[in-house]
Design an enzyme around this catalytic site. Structure first.
Site, PDB file in Angstrom:
ATOM      1  N   SER A  92      61.189  18.536  25.083  1.00 20.99           N
ATOM      2  CA  SER A  92      61.409  19.203  26.377  1.00 20.99           C
ATOM      3  C   SER A  92      62.057  20.510  26.012  1.00 20.99           C
ATOM      4  CB  SER A  92      62.371  18.172  26.929  1.00 20.99           C
ATOM      5  OG  SER A  92      62.894  19.017  28.414  1.00 20.99           O
ATOM      6  N   HIS A 106      60.434  25.838  32.057  1.00 25.68           N
ATOM      7  CA  HIS A 106      60.619  24.681  31.714  1.00 25.68           C
ATOM      8  C   HIS A 106      59.313  23.931  31.242  1.00 25.68           C
ATOM      9  CE1 HIS A 106      60.266  20.409  32.924  1.00 25.68           C
ATOM     10  NE2 HIS A 106      60.973  20.379  32.080  1.00 25.68           N
ATOM     11  N   ASN A 108      57.906  20.230  29.336  1.00 22.72           N
ATOM     12  CA  ASN A 108      58.102  18.701  28.938  1.00 22.72           C
ATOM     13  C   ASN A 108      56.976  18.014  28.973  1.00 22.72           C
ATOM     14  OD1 ASN A 108      58.275  15.774  29.880  1.00 22.72           O
ATOM     15  ND2 ASN A 108      60.097  16.238  28.732  1.00 22.72           N
ATOM     16  N   VAL A 109      56.725  17.302  27.324  1.00 21.11           N
ATOM     17  CA  VAL A 109      55.533  16.405  27.293  1.00 21.11           C
ATOM     18  C   VAL A 109      56.268  15.217  26.485  1.00 21.11           C
ATOM     19  CG1 VAL A 109      53.773  17.800  27.305  1.00 21.11           C
ATOM     20  CG2 VAL A 109      55.066  17.833  25.263  1.00 21.11           C
ATOM     21  N   ARG A 110      55.744  14.068  27.110  1.00 21.23           N
ATOM     22  CA  ARG A 110      56.199  12.824  26.691  1.00 21.23           C
ATOM     23  C   ARG A 110      55.458  11.634  26.823  1.00 21.23           C
ATOM     24  NH1 ARG A 110      57.931  14.477  31.688  1.00 21.23           N
ATOM     25  NH2 ARG A 110      57.387  13.032  33.388  1.00 21.23           N
ATOM     26  N   HIS A 145      49.147  30.547  36.410  1.00 18.68           N
ATOM     27  CA  HIS A 145      48.584  29.492  37.025  1.00 18.68           C
ATOM     28  C   HIS A 145      46.927  29.528  36.546  1.00 18.68           C
ATOM     29  CE1 HIS A 145      50.796  27.591  39.942  1.00 18.68           C
ATOM     30  NE2 HIS A 145      51.636  28.473  39.938  1.00 18.68           N
ATOM     31  N   HIS A 175      67.788  19.965  49.579  1.00 21.50           N
ATOM     32  CA  HIS A 175      68.854  20.212  50.183  1.00 21.50           C
ATOM     33  C   HIS A 175      68.754  21.812  50.510  1.00 21.50           C
ATOM     34  CE1 HIS A 175      69.914  20.904  46.018  1.00 21.50           C
ATOM     35  NE2 HIS A 175      70.821  21.650  46.472  1.00 21.50           N
ATOM     36  N   GLY A 257      72.041   5.747  28.078  1.00 19.54           N
ATOM     37  CA  GLY A 257      72.895   6.295  27.071  1.00 19.54           C
ATOM     38  C   GLY A 257      72.339   7.293  25.980  1.00 19.54           C
ATOM     39  N   GLY A 258      71.681   8.295  26.486  1.00 21.60           N
ATOM     40  CA  GLY A 258      71.298   9.290  25.742  1.00 21.60           C
ATOM     41  C   GLY A 258      72.268  10.456  25.296  1.00 21.60           C
TER      42      GLY A 258
END
Length: 299
Positions: A92, A106, A108-110, A145, A175, A257-258
């Site tokens: 990330s 940003h 992220n790959v997981r 894009h 919001h 708990g990271g």
């Protein structure tokens, strides 16, 4: 080599390659590495570049963590996995440039795997990348894009449209009634066919630099003053709001708990809020609102 280890090896290499590219583009600062272990299982390596020539802060973390019970953020939409053991790995990153004309970004790959009684009961990929400009340029957004669309093409005609739409929907501040930026790609729960889905994850990870670095090069020498800097800091507040209120990765990390320092590295080093701020009508700052609604950037 088993499937999890293949993904893990790809992700550590991806982190190395992106760090090298960012250091080369910055030309001044280098990443500091922080190796860490997690008491319940696993660990990672967090890398932070600070006070560079181009980047005020660039953070990119790799983690490989495991646990004996899925946290609520991961099992809420998969109740059948409640109580399963799990292991997850990912990369990330969030980059906060100095220059307000360079967008924040940003990626992220997981990969996530759940087991019960020693058997894998579910495994899936997730990730994507998105762009958050403060002073947007059509050519930058269109380039972003176009890269996203091109990397999606081998995976079906509907892939780009579907994952762009998912990105627009996910990175939305309810919001504030606005998107976090101009979108990109977002996907989750991709777990039907490992080789196909792993190839897509690699396309997204490998495509990130192609999408972002040309924008950095194009905007890094643009002159700016206190007005632009103040607006950048104000808009960074929206980034903080999203990450702390809505982001599933942040919630998962904290609930499992990271390591808080690594999870919260996405937050900008400087930010401000201003009560009741309204940009001057017709100003460059007011123009941003036109970009914070989902739209077809490729015509």
């Amino acid at each position: 080599m088993n499937e999890f280890d293949r993904v893990r090896d790809y992700l550590t290499d991806l982190q190395d390659r992106i760090c090298a590219a960012v250091e080369a583009a910055d030309g001044k600062a280098r990443f500091a590495e922080d190796l860490w272990k997690r008491e319940e299982g696993g660990g990672g390596r967090t890398r932070i570049l600070r006070d560079g020539a181009v980047f005020e802060q660039a953070g990119i973390g790799f983690s490989d963590v495991s646990g004996t019970r899925l946290p609520p953020s991961a099992s809420a939409h998969r109740p059948e996995l409640a109580g399963a053991t799990w292991r997850a790995c990912g990369v990330s990153l969030v980059f906060h440039p100095h220059n307000p004309y360079i967008p924040t970004t940003h990626m992220n790959v997981r990969y996530f795997r759940a087991e019960r009684d020693g058997e894998v009961v579910a495994a899936w990929f997730g990730g994507g990348f998105d762009l958050t400009p403060f002073y947007p340029f059509d050519e930058d957004v269109q380039h972003w894009h176009r890269v996203a669309q091109a990397l999606c093409e081998p995976f079906g005609e509907e892939r780009y449209a579907a994952h762009k739409r998912w990105c627009d929907e996910y990175f939305f501040l309810r919001h504030r009634n606005e998107t976090r930026g101009v979108g990109g790609l977002f996907f989750d729960d991709l777990g039907k066919e490992f080789e196909h889905d792993f190839a897509y994850q690699q396309a997204v990870g490998n495509g990130f630099l192609d999408a972002y670095m040309p924008i950095v090069q194009r905007r890094k020498d643009t002159a700016y003053g206190e007005r632009e800097r103040e607006f950048q800091l104000y808009r960074r507040g929206r980034y903080v709001e999203f990450n702390l209120v809505y982001d599933r990765g942040t919630l998962f990390g904290l609930q499992s708990g990271g390591r808080a320092e690594s999870i919260l590295m996405s937050l900008p080093p400087r930010v401000r809020w201003e009560y009741g701020f309204t940009p001057e009508p017709g100003s460059a700052e007011a123009r941003l609102a036109d970009y914070l609604i989902p739209r077809d950037w490729l015509g």
